[in-house]
Write an enzyme that holds these catalytic residues in place. Sequence first.
Site, mmCIF file in Angstrom:
data_model
loop_
_atom_site.group_PDB
_atom_site.id
_atom_site.type_symbol
_atom_site.label_atom_id
_atom_site.label_comp_id
_atom_site.label_asym_id
_atom_site.label_seq_id
_atom_site.Cartn_x
_atom_site.Cartn_y
_atom_site.Cartn_z
ATOM 1 C CG HIS A 8 -0.156 -0.053 2.519
ATOM 2 N ND1 HIS A 8 0.468 1.041 3.083
ATOM 3 C CD2 HIS A 8 0.117 -1.093 3.349
ATOM 4 C CE1 HIS A 8 1.071 0.687 4.200
ATOM 5 N NE2 HIS A 8 0.879 -0.608 4.385
ATOM 6 C CD GLU A 81 1.832 -6.257 7.699
ATOM 7 O OE1 GLU A 81 1.888 -7.460 7.353
ATOM 8 O OE2 GLU A 81 2.671 -5.411 7.352
#
Length: 207
Positions: A8, A81
């Site tokens: 990201h 994550e």
Amino acid sequence: MYLYFMRHGKTVWNAERKMQGQTDIPLNEEGIIQAQKACTLLEDIDFTACYTSPLQRARLTAQTVLKGKNTPIIVEPLLKEISFGIYEGQSLNLTDRDPSAPLNRFFHDSLNYIPPKDGESFYELLSRNLQFLNKIMAMDYSDDSKILVTSHGAFIRGIVTLSANLSISQFWRRQPLKNCGMTVVKADKSGYALIKEAVDVLNGEKP
């Protein structure tokens, strides 16, 4: 198929060097600009589909990179994550300065890392990595399909660990993946292999 794993864009906590994990931190202004630049630099790649972590920093990166295209975006919880549990939000500066800090071992002695309360181990992360690879390899994508996968730094390092056949002790001994950087894995029903690692998209490297 070819899996284009993208980290990201930058967030406030990236800038402040805080452990994000599964805390849902948005992109900051720089991160949005990074994703917009990646959109331009990758406009010639015809992605068949996109899978994204449900965390907003990854979802907005996917939406921005694919702006103007009809590529379907599928939210996949497996792409989150690694969780740092009660240590999310902790300063990386403290972790770097203090060898006794619980998260120091995460970066410097990964083989012996013990996750905090509500956190994940490297083994649990790699299990999710493998679940995702198995899930997408079972799908009916053609051999030349290009799949964008927007996720997170440690998750993508886990993919590298599996696809390069590394041990957990080697988890951090690879090239760092910058925001909006890419790692490319070739996958089919027979297995998967690392093709390109830590491609610096924003500085003009081609994935």
